[in-house]
Design a protein around this motif. Structure first.
Motif, mmCIF file in Angstrom:
data_model
loop_
_atom_site.group_PDB
_atom_site.id
_atom_site.type_symbol
_atom_site.label_atom_id
_atom_site.label_comp_id
_atom_site.label_asym_id
_atom_site.label_seq_id
_atom_site.Cartn_x
_atom_site.Cartn_y
_atom_site.Cartn_z
ATOM 1 N N SER A 225 0.833 -1.211 0.000
ATOM 2 C CA SER A 225 0.000 0.000 0.000
ATOM 3 C C SER A 225 0.863 1.255 0.000
ATOM 4 O O SER A 225 0.562 2.232 -0.696
ATOM 5 C CB SER A 225 -0.918 0.011 1.227
ATOM 6 N N ALA A 226 1.942 1.230 0.791
ATOM 7 C CA ALA A 226 2.831 2.390 0.862
ATOM 8 C C ALA A 226 3.486 2.657 -0.485
ATOM 9 O O ALA A 226 3.619 3.819 -0.903
ATOM 10 C CB ALA A 226 3.891 2.163 1.938
ATOM 11 N N ILE A 227 3.895 1.616 -1.184
ATOM 12 C CA ILE A 227 4.541 1.782 -2.495
ATOM 13 C C ILE A 227 3.581 2.429 -3.489
ATOM 14 O O ILE A 227 3.950 3.365 -4.220
ATOM 15 C CB ILE A 227 5.061 0.428 -3.017
ATOM 16 N N TYR A 228 2.332 1.937 -3.524
ATOM 17 C CA TYR A 228 1.365 2.507 -4.471
ATOM 18 C C TYR A 228 0.982 3.943 -4.114
ATOM 19 O O TYR A 228 0.553 4.706 -4.982
ATOM 20 C CB TYR A 228 0.116 1.628 -4.541
ATOM 21 N N GLY A 229 1.147 4.318 -2.833
ATOM 22 C CA GLY A 229 0.801 5.671 -2.416
ATOM 23 C C GLY A 229 1.976 6.630 -2.378
ATOM 24 O O GLY A 229 1.834 7.773 -1.943
ATOM 25 N N VAL A 253 6.574 -7.159 -4.124
ATOM 26 C CA VAL A 253 7.227 -5.862 -3.918
ATOM 27 C C VAL A 253 7.764 -5.323 -5.238
ATOM 28 O O VAL A 253 7.524 -4.165 -5.598
ATOM 29 C CB VAL A 253 8.363 -5.972 -2.876
ATOM 30 N N SER A 254 8.484 -6.152 -5.985
ATOM 31 C CA SER A 254 9.051 -5.682 -7.259
ATOM 32 C C SER A 254 7.943 -5.333 -8.253
ATOM 33 O O SER A 254 8.060 -4.353 -9.005
ATOM 34 C CB SER A 254 9.986 -6.743 -7.848
ATOM 35 N N THR A 255 6.850 -6.097 -8.238
ATOM 36 C CA THR A 255 5.721 -5.792 -9.127
ATOM 37 C C THR A 255 5.091 -4.452 -8.773
ATOM 38 O O THR A 255 4.791 -3.635 -9.652
ATOM 39 C CB THR A 255 4.657 -6.900 -9.052
ATOM 40 N N ARG A 258 7.331 -1.581 -9.925
ATOM 41 C CA ARG A 258 7.242 -1.367 -11.385
ATOM 42 C C ARG A 258 5.935 -0.684 -11.766
ATOM 43 O O ARG A 258 5.906 0.180 -12.647
ATOM 44 C CB ARG A 258 7.363 -2.701 -12.133
ATOM 45 N N LYS A 259 4.834 -1.092 -11.130
ATOM 46 C CA LYS A 259 3.518 -0.563 -11.500
ATOM 47 C C LYS A 259 3.240 0.808 -10.893
ATOM 48 O O LYS A 259 2.369 1.538 -11.375
ATOM 49 C CB LYS A 259 2.423 -1.546 -11.071
ATOM 50 N N SER A 260 3.958 1.155 -9.841
ATOM 51 C CA SER A 260 3.742 2.441 -9.189
ATOM 52 C C SER A 260 4.040 3.599 -10.144
ATOM 53 O O SER A 260 4.965 3.533 -10.953
ATOM 54 C CB SER A 260 4.642 2.552 -7.949
ATOM 55 N N ASP A 261 3.246 4.660 -10.037
ATOM 56 C CA ASP A 261 3.473 5.850 -10.866
ATOM 57 C C ASP A 261 4.636 6.688 -10.350
ATOM 58 O O ASP A 261 5.100 7.602 -11.040
ATOM 59 C CB ASP A 261 2.203 6.713 -10.892
ATOM 60 N N ALA A 290 18.330 -3.631 -11.777
ATOM 61 C CA ALA A 290 17.444 -3.800 -12.925
ATOM 62 C C ALA A 290 17.133 -5.273 -13.179
ATOM 63 O O ALA A 290 16.013 -5.623 -13.576
ATOM 64 C CB ALA A 290 18.075 -3.167 -14.157
ATOM 65 N N LYS A 291 18.126 -6.141 -12.964
ATOM 66 C CA LYS A 291 17.934 -7.571 -13.196
ATOM 67 C C LYS A 291 16.867 -8.135 -12.271
ATOM 68 O O LYS A 291 16.018 -8.935 -12.694
ATOM 69 C CB LYS A 291 19.268 -8.303 -12.987
ATOM 70 N N VAL A 292 16.899 -7.738 -11.012
ATOM 71 C CA VAL A 292 15.936 -8.252 -10.027
ATOM 72 C C VAL A 292 14.590 -7.543 -10.168
ATOM 73 O O VAL A 292 13.528 -8.167 -10.107
ATOM 74 C CB VAL A 292 16.486 -8.086 -8.597
ATOM 75 N N LEU A 293 14.633 -6.221 -10.376
ATOM 76 C CA LEU A 293 13.400 -5.438 -10.465
ATOM 77 C C LEU A 293 12.711 -5.600 -11.812
ATOM 78 O O LEU A 293 11.532 -5.303 -11.951
ATOM 79 C CB LEU A 293 13.744 -3.960 -10.223
ATOM 80 N N LYS A 294 13.477 -6.088 -12.797
ATOM 81 C CA LYS A 294 12.997 -6.219 -14.175
ATOM 82 C C LYS A 294 12.724 -4.856 -14.811
ATOM 83 O O LYS A 294 11.886 -4.722 -15.714
ATOM 84 C CB LYS A 294 11.748 -7.108 -14.260
ATOM 85 N N ALA A 295 13.444 -3.862 -14.356
ATOM 86 C CA ALA A 295 13.354 -2.515 -14.937
ATOM 87 C C ALA A 295 14.457 -1.664 -14.328
ATOM 88 O O ALA A 295 14.779 -1.809 -13.148
ATOM 89 C CB ALA A 295 11.995 -1.882 -14.647
#
Length: 374
Positions: A225-229, A253-255, A258-261, A290-295
């Motif tokens: 929730s904190a990441i998305y906010g 967490v990594s997803t 990546r999806k967070s604005d 980047a390898k772990v986060l995929k970005a």
């Protein structure tokens, strides 16, 4: 239960009761004097500061160890909307002993972050970082034992950390990334599998793969929730394989990152870490993220201040070298979509050790968060 843990539980209960009574007394006074109580000038100033901090950007900082607590000390001067997400794979020192003997999650990094976000971290640090030097408690810090006692009282590490968040009235909150007992593992170039934070750290520069066991461990919902906010997501500074990366090895967490604005920022270390990042340059560090986060992160923040000669010699003697960008690394990072921010971010402590200048670093992060929010 050991005598010392029983004693600590008693201390915590007493502190909790005292805090509740004190708060109740304050509320009662406010009720009695409503409408005619003139607040002191200092009280008005305190409220104004708190109001300003409550309007600050929402930061999520992921890491562990000294790097994360250094970052938090700077950020808390600009916002109280800070969530520190702490890795729970520590095996060394007092944390490792408590994990092995009591089966609790390692409290050391959580303790450091709680202290860093406290109103008066210097005074609190002297108490919670006090380390016993003899007897049954030799090697343990008081803060770790208090977190252990709080966990025994609450029956859950997450609840214990939340209680400490409130008890210390910190600017923000500290969360373990997960409450599951996870173990860090990796595979080296020659195919050897290493398990445990100490083994991974000793073979970091040889790693080709890294993961958590169990692989399907879940983060706390509050972390997601904190990441998305967040207005800004910050990775580092800290040990690459044992502080920063373990947090983003959890798929959820990594997803979410990546999806967070929110912009994603990687704060690079000042120096390489012997064994863990031997021979790795700053681009190599970012590539592992980047390898772990995929970005790749949106921003990479690096120090450009030269290392003093005497300090440089001391670090080189221990196998540690400056992490600074050259033209080839800048070109590679730009091609990967990273915006580079270089600034003099080094601070030399009285003991000769180097740390990030937490206030200069915080200024950069606040600017990035506000620019994106505006």
């Amino acid at each position: 239960m050991s005598w010392w843990l029983t004693f600590l539980c008693g201390v915590l209960v007493g502190a909790g009761i005292y805090g509740a009574l004190l708060n109740r007394r304050r509320l009662k006074k406010r009720k009695v004097f409503t409408g005619r109580f003139r607040r002191r000038k200092g009280d008005s100033f305190y409220k104004a500061v708190n109001h300003r901090l409550s309007l600050g950007p929402h930061f999520v900082a992921l890491g562990g160890g000294t790097g994360l607590s250094t970052l938090l000390r700077g950020l808390k001067g600009y916002s109280r909307n800070i969530t520190a997400v702490v890795t729970v794979t520590d095996e060394g020192g007092s944390s490792g002993r408590l994990r092995q003997e009591w089966g609790v999650l390692p409290p050391g990094d959580v303790r450091n972050c709680l202290v860093a976000l406290a109103e008066n971290d210097s005074a609190l640090n002297n108490i919670l970082s006090f380390r016993f030097d003899h007897g049954e408690l030799k090697g343990h810090s008081l803060g770790n034992l208090i977190l252990l006692a709080a966990t025994e009282l609450a029956g859950d590490f997450r609840l214990a950390v939340e209680e400490m968040n409130h008890l210390l009235a910190i600017r923000g909150r500290v969360l373990p990334v997960t409450t599951e007992a996870v173990v860090l593992a990796g595979r080296t170039r020659d195919g050897k599998v290493v398990r445990g934070e100490l083994a991974v750290s000793s073979n970091g520069s040889q790693l080709v793969e890294i993961w958590l066991e169990p692989r399907d461990a879940h983060p706390l919902p509050e972390v997601i929730s904190a990441i998305y906010g967040a207005d800004l997501v910050v990775l580092g500074p800290g040990s690459l394989f044992t502080s920063v990366i373990p947090n983003i090895l959890l798929d959820d967490v990594s997803t979410a990152i990546r999806k967070s604005d929110a912009p994603k920022v990687y704060v690079a270390n000042l120096m390489t870490q012997p064994n863990e990042t031997d021979g790795m340059n700053l681009y190599d560090h970012t590539s592992w993220i980047a390898k772990v986060l995929k970005a790749f992160p949106d921003y990479v923040i690096a120090n450009k201040a030269p290392i003093p000669e005497d300090t440089f010699s001391m670090y080189v003697a221990s196998g540690s070298y400056p992490l600074m960008l050259d033209d080839n690394q800048r070109r590679a990072l730009n091609e990967a979509g990273c915006e580079i921010i270089e600034a003099p971010l080094m601070k030399k402590l009285d003991n000769g050790m180097l740390r990030h200048d937490s206030h200069r670093l915080a200024e950069i992060l606040v600017r990035l968060a506000k620019e994106d929010r505006d």
